[in-house]
Design a protein around this motif. Structure first.
Motif, PDB file in Angstrom:
ATOM      1  N   GLN A  23       0.814  -1.203   0.000  1.00  0.00           N
ATOM      2  CA  GLN A  23       0.000   0.000   0.000  1.00  0.00           C
ATOM      3  C   GLN A  23       0.855   1.263   0.000  1.00  0.00           C
ATOM      4  N   VAL A  24       0.338   2.284  -0.676  1.00  0.00           N
ATOM      5  CA  VAL A  24       1.008   3.579  -0.684  1.00  0.00           C
ATOM      6  C   VAL A  24       0.884   4.215   0.700  1.00  0.00           C
ATOM      7  N   VAL A  25       1.973   4.814   1.182  1.00  0.00           N
ATOM      8  CA  VAL A  25       1.976   5.511   2.470  1.00  0.00           C
ATOM      9  C   VAL A  25       2.542   6.913   2.261  1.00  0.00           C
ATOM     10  N   ASN A  26       2.268   7.796   3.219  1.00  0.00           N
ATOM     11  CA  ASN A  26       2.719   9.181   3.104  1.00  0.00           C
ATOM     12  C   ASN A  26       4.225   9.287   2.955  1.00  0.00           C
ATOM     13  N   SER A  82      -1.769  18.294   0.984  1.00  0.00           N
ATOM     14  CA  SER A  82      -2.836  17.313   1.186  1.00  0.00           C
ATOM     15  C   SER A  82      -2.867  16.244   0.099  1.00  0.00           C
ATOM     16  N   ALA A  83      -2.073  16.405  -0.966  1.00  0.00           N
ATOM     17  CA  ALA A  83      -2.142  15.496  -2.112  1.00  0.00           C
ATOM     18  C   ALA A  83      -1.847  14.035  -1.759  1.00  0.00           C
ATOM     19  N   PRO A  84      -0.777  13.732  -1.001  1.00  0.00           N
ATOM     20  CA  PRO A  84      -0.521  12.318  -0.696  1.00  0.00           C
ATOM     21  C   PRO A  84      -1.680  11.635   0.027  1.00  0.00           C
ATOM     22  N   ASP A  85      -2.225  12.292   1.052  1.00  0.00           N
ATOM     23  CA  ASP A  85      -3.321  11.690   1.795  1.00  0.00           C
ATOM     24  C   ASP A  85      -4.555  11.530   0.920  1.00  0.00           C
ATOM     25  N   ALA A  86      -4.830  12.520   0.075  1.00  0.00           N
ATOM     26  CA  ALA A  86      -5.978  12.429  -0.832  1.00  0.00           C
ATOM     27  C   ALA A  86      -5.790  11.298  -1.836  1.00  0.00           C
ATOM     28  N   PHE A  87      -4.568  11.103  -2.294  1.00  0.00           N
ATOM     29  CA  PHE A  87      -4.280  10.023  -3.241  1.00  0.00           C
ATOM     30  C   PHE A  87      -4.459   8.662  -2.580  1.00  0.00           C
ATOM     31  N   ILE A  88      -3.977   8.524  -1.370  1.00  0.00           N
ATOM     32  CA  ILE A  88      -4.166   7.271  -0.623  1.00  0.00           C
ATOM     33  C   ILE A  88      -5.654   7.005  -0.429  1.00  0.00           C
TER      34      ILE A  88
END
Length: 331
Positions: free
Chosen positions: A16-19, A309-315
């Protein structure tokens, strides 16, 4: 504005992708040379394809490079120009990535008319997701009035457009989505005939009830159990447009348990990448733009605020937390 922020790929995901796979960098705003423009991005598009590009694996496109700006579609405004094709104030679409500011030579920039179409819509219903929907439906599924069309991830940026276009062709349209709220939106707002909540725990039974005459065409975004449920209902000579397999974007193996249906029902399956069909983009964009401008094509957006906020929104996108098109507002 002397500095700007961008997000780079710091490491490749292990599952899984993580921050921690991303890093925010602050840089000085660059000067531009002859033939270049400086763009201040207003919105960034987040899309499932980005997950595949984060892997160092053979695919239809080169992997995202480490320590470089994450790839992504953007819309924004020209704030400085030394290119005669663009003036300060022009609204433009490009693949400028997860960054507040970017320099472009203008070759892959497209001017936008926001008179009747919102700027953000050029990243959704009148952009790559809309074109993906339009191409898969018209060039692969080719449904006829009265046929039953099933769309997985039906409330998303792509699926929502597929369903609306199919309804306008006179089809019975059944969506598959996660949760009662998304299904209610698909039916009550977008006009689908039915929507199956795969989270309710009886996917096969509910899909059978929603498709009493079987399924003639499928737009597949998910794969796995969702795709198998649709395959079990296929009619002879059915067509499948394979757009995405988000069920396996974290590296899981995706089996097709009902593969025999391809033989017994003589089903055609075709995967596609919409960027390989640029010759049809003008036609598709013209049709989609006219429908959005006239109110005949509805869309919904989930908007995260600020580049950080992009990484969290992408996850969240990969986990199905978004509702409609996932954007990041950068201004």
């Amino acid at each position: 504005m002397n500095q700007y922020q961008r997000i780079v790929l710091a490491s490749r995901p292990q599952g899984q992708v993580v921050n921690e796979n991303f890093r925010v960098e602050t840089l000085p705003v660059p000067d531009i040379k002859e033939g270049e423009v400086l763009v201040r991005n207003h919105f960034l598009s987040l899309d499932p394809y980005m997950r595949g590009r984060m892997e160092d694996a053979k695919s239809y496109a080169a992997p995202q490079a480490l320590d470089e700006t994450m790839i992504g579609g953007t819309v924004g405004e020209v704030i400085a120009s030394k290119n005669p094709r663009f003036a300060v104030g022009d609204k433009v679409l490009g693949m400028l990535g997860w960054t507040e500011v970017a320099v472009s030579d203008g070759i892959l920039l497209r001017k936008l008319d926001t008179t009747h179409i919102p700027l953000s819509a050029y990243l959704g219903a009148v952009g790559m997701p809309g074109l993906t929907a339009w191409y898969g439906l018209t060039q692969i599924m080719n449904p006829k009035a009265g046929e039953t069309v099933v769309v997985s991830a039906a409330s998303g940026a792509v699926g929502s457009v597929v369903g609306q276009l199919a309804k306008q062709l006179g089809c019975r349209v059944v969506g598959i989505a996660g949760g009662a709220e998304k299904c209610a939106y698909v039916v009550n707002e977008l006009g689908f005939d039915a929507c199956v909540d795969y989270k309710a725990g009886q996917l096969e039974t509910d899909l059978a009830a929603a498709t009493p005459n079987g399924i003639d065409a499928v737009f597949e975004n998910v794969g796995g159990e969702v795709f198998d449920a649709s395959l079990a209902r296929m009619n002879p000579f059915g067509r499948v447009a394979l757009c995405g397999m988000i069920a396996g974007y974290n590296g899981e193996q995706i089996s097709i348990k009902n593969a025999r249906v391809f033989l017994t029902m003589r089903v055609t399956l075709r995967g596609f990448i919409v960027s390989e069909h640029m010759d049809l983009w003008p036609q598709g964009l013209q049709e989609l733009g006219a429908k959005v401008a006239s109110g005949k094509l509805k869309f919904r957006e989930s908007v995260a605020e600020g580049i950080a906020s992009a990484p969290d929104a992408f996850i969240g996108l990969l986990k199905g937390r978004n509702f409609g098109k996932q954007l990041v507002k950068l201004t």
